[in-house]
Scaffold this motif. Sequence first.
Motif, PDB file in Angstrom:
ATOM      1  N   UNK A  26       0.829  -1.200   0.000  1.00 23.81           N
ATOM      2  CA  UNK A  26       0.000   0.000   0.000  1.00 23.81           C
ATOM      3  C   UNK A  26       0.866   1.252   0.000  1.00 23.81           C
ATOM      4  N   UNK A  27       1.930   1.248   0.824  1.00 30.58           N
ATOM      5  CA  UNK A  27       2.838   2.387   0.895  1.00 30.58           C
ATOM      6  C   UNK A  27       3.540   2.600  -0.438  1.00 30.58           C
ATOM      7  N   UNK A  28       3.969   1.498  -1.053  1.00 34.15           N
ATOM      8  CA  UNK A  28       4.638   1.588  -2.347  1.00 34.15           C
ATOM      9  C   UNK A  28       3.690   2.118  -3.413  1.00 34.15           C
ATOM     10  N   UNK A  29       2.427   1.685  -3.315  1.00 32.14           N
ATOM     11  CA  UNK A  29       1.430   2.152  -4.280  1.00 32.14           C
ATOM     12  C   UNK A  29       1.214   3.656  -4.144  1.00 32.14           C
ATOM     13  N   UNK A  30       1.163   4.129  -2.881  1.00 31.75           N
ATOM     14  CA  UNK A  30       1.001   5.556  -2.634  1.00 31.75           C
ATOM     15  C   UNK A  30       2.187   6.326  -3.203  1.00 31.75           C
ATOM     16  N   UNK A  31       3.395   5.798  -2.956  1.00 35.83           N
ATOM     17  CA  UNK A  31       4.604   6.451  -3.451  1.00 35.83           C
ATOM     18  C   UNK A  31       4.631   6.483  -4.975  1.00 35.83           C
ATOM     19  N   UNK A  32       4.170   5.396  -5.594  1.00 35.75           N
ATOM     20  CA  UNK A  32       4.161   5.331  -7.058  1.00 35.75           C
ATOM     21  C   UNK A  32       3.219   6.371  -7.630  1.00 35.75           C
ATOM     22  N   UNK A  33       2.125   6.629  -6.927  1.00 39.72           N
ATOM     23  CA  UNK A  33       1.123   7.590  -7.365  1.00 39.72           C
ATOM     24  C   UNK A  33       1.496   9.018  -6.967  1.00 39.72           C
ATOM     25  N   UNK A  34       2.534   9.161  -6.155  1.00 42.41           N
ATOM     26  CA  UNK A  34       2.913  10.466  -5.617  1.00 42.41           C
ATOM     27  C   UNK A  34       3.815  11.213  -6.592  1.00 42.41           C
ATOM     28  N   UNK A  35       3.555  12.522  -6.797  1.00 42.18           N
ATOM     29  CA  UNK A  35       2.433  13.297  -6.278  1.00 42.18           C
ATOM     30  C   UNK A  35       1.299  13.339  -7.298  1.00 42.18           C
ATOM     31  N   UNK A  36       0.093  13.458  -6.831  1.00 41.55           N
ATOM     32  CA  UNK A  36      -1.053  13.583  -7.734  1.00 41.55           C
ATOM     33  C   UNK A  36      -1.798  14.902  -7.527  1.00 41.55           C
ATOM     34  N   UNK A  64       9.107  20.260 -13.157  1.00 38.20           N
ATOM     35  CA  UNK A  64       9.388  19.472 -14.357  1.00 38.20           C
ATOM     36  C   UNK A  64       9.602  18.004 -14.008  1.00 38.20           C
ATOM     37  N   UNK A  65      10.227  17.744 -12.871  1.00 34.19           N
ATOM     38  CA  UNK A  65      10.505  16.374 -12.458  1.00 34.19           C
ATOM     39  C   UNK A  65       9.279  15.695 -11.857  1.00 34.19           C
ATOM     40  N   UNK A  66       8.472  16.460 -11.126  1.00 33.54           N
ATOM     41  CA  UNK A  66       7.328  15.892 -10.401  1.00 33.54           C
ATOM     42  C   UNK A  66       6.065  15.796 -11.247  1.00 33.54           C
ATOM     43  N   UNK A  67       5.970  16.655 -12.242  1.00 30.20           N
ATOM     44  CA  UNK A  67       4.744  16.679 -13.035  1.00 30.20           C
ATOM     45  C   UNK A  67       3.592  17.349 -12.313  1.00 30.20           C
ATOM     46  N   UNK A 271       8.007   7.908  -0.090  1.00 26.84           N
ATOM     47  CA  UNK A 271       7.734   9.287  -0.492  1.00 26.84           C
ATOM     48  C   UNK A 271       8.962  10.159  -0.252  1.00 26.84           C
ATOM     49  N   UNK A 272       9.601   9.957   0.889  1.00 25.95           N
ATOM     50  CA  UNK A 272      10.840  10.681   1.200  1.00 25.95           C
ATOM     51  C   UNK A 272      11.882  10.416   0.112  1.00 25.95           C
ATOM     52  N   UNK A 273      12.035   9.152  -0.255  1.00 27.36           N
ATOM     53  CA  UNK A 273      13.016   8.784  -1.286  1.00 27.36           C
ATOM     54  C   UNK A 273      12.680   9.420  -2.635  1.00 27.36           C
ATOM     55  N   UNK A 274      11.379   9.505  -2.937  1.00 30.62           N
ATOM     56  CA  UNK A 274      10.963  10.131  -4.200  1.00 30.62           C
ATOM     57  C   UNK A 274      11.338  11.618  -4.202  1.00 30.62           C
TER      58      UNK A 274
END
Length: 330
Positions: A26-36, A64-67, A271-274
């Motif tokens: 779940x945490x990984x999924x949130x991070x993958x979707x971050x940021x929205x 530019x990196x985050x979208x 998220x921190x790593x992202x």
Amino acid sequence: MMKANIKFKQKLILSAMTAILVGGLSTLAVAKDFPNKPIQLIVAFGAGGSTDTMARIFAKYAEEELGQRVVVVNRPGAGGELGWVHLANAAPDGYTLGLINSPVVEVYPFTREGSVGYSLDDIRPLANIITDPGVLAVAANSPYQTLESFVTAVQENPRSVVVSHEGIGGDDHLAALNFAKEADIDLNFVSYSGNAEATAALLGGHITAFQGNMSEVVNQINEGKVRGLAVWSNERIDAISQVPTGKEQGYDVLAAASRGFAVPAGVSQPVYDKLLSVTREVVENPEFLAEMAQLNMPVNPIYGQDYVDFIHESHDRLKALWDQEPWIEQ
């Protein structure tokens, strides 16, 4: 009965492992979707100063990196404390970043003990970006041509010279205090919410001297509007090579402002790593580096745990100095 107990324990272990696995996914999924959605970047000082300028340039490249948009929000007050309280109290979801200024962010928890609204445990440093040396400067029409003439004037008339800084316990304030101690003089201090405001006060003749950072006055020095009396570094700075160091003039003072980013404590590791990865991408972007060079902001990246250690070690060192000889509010 024993077999039943074993099976029951096995089920508990399996359930626990399943919960951990699901939680991790779940945490990984949130991070993958971050940021929205847009991210807020808190600047604890007013618009127009070097801290604000750096934040806005960083935000442009981070988008530019985050979208997603990175919205800079200025929350000045109490020498930066109000902005850092807001950062500390923000939801730990990665959608609030804060620009922190060292050493001031480290000293408030003990110099304002009992009244400060955050502790270092409330925030998690992400990355240092800039290390900007301190400068003591006067207006071009000032009668003080050298640091020695400045010192002589204050010795003859204590507290006659009004010197700016950005807040009690900040790098500007500590630099001026250390210089006053080295020179055995008594300065009259006034605090401004940002160095842009202090620079305007200097040029307007409202204060005698400006104690701030090199990037704040480099253009005014090179344009002849401001005279640098000393740069508080080990060696002269190329951008203002005409300004001697304090050490050259007999004053062993070193001072600089470090500016970096932090998130509220509790932000998940993915998220921190992202955010850390995005910060690296921005800092390594040649266009970002070119803009920093144009503004004479010395880039000095310190990432992740190294930056966490830097902030906490600075806190411990300054706390030891405070315990020995507290600096008073001036």
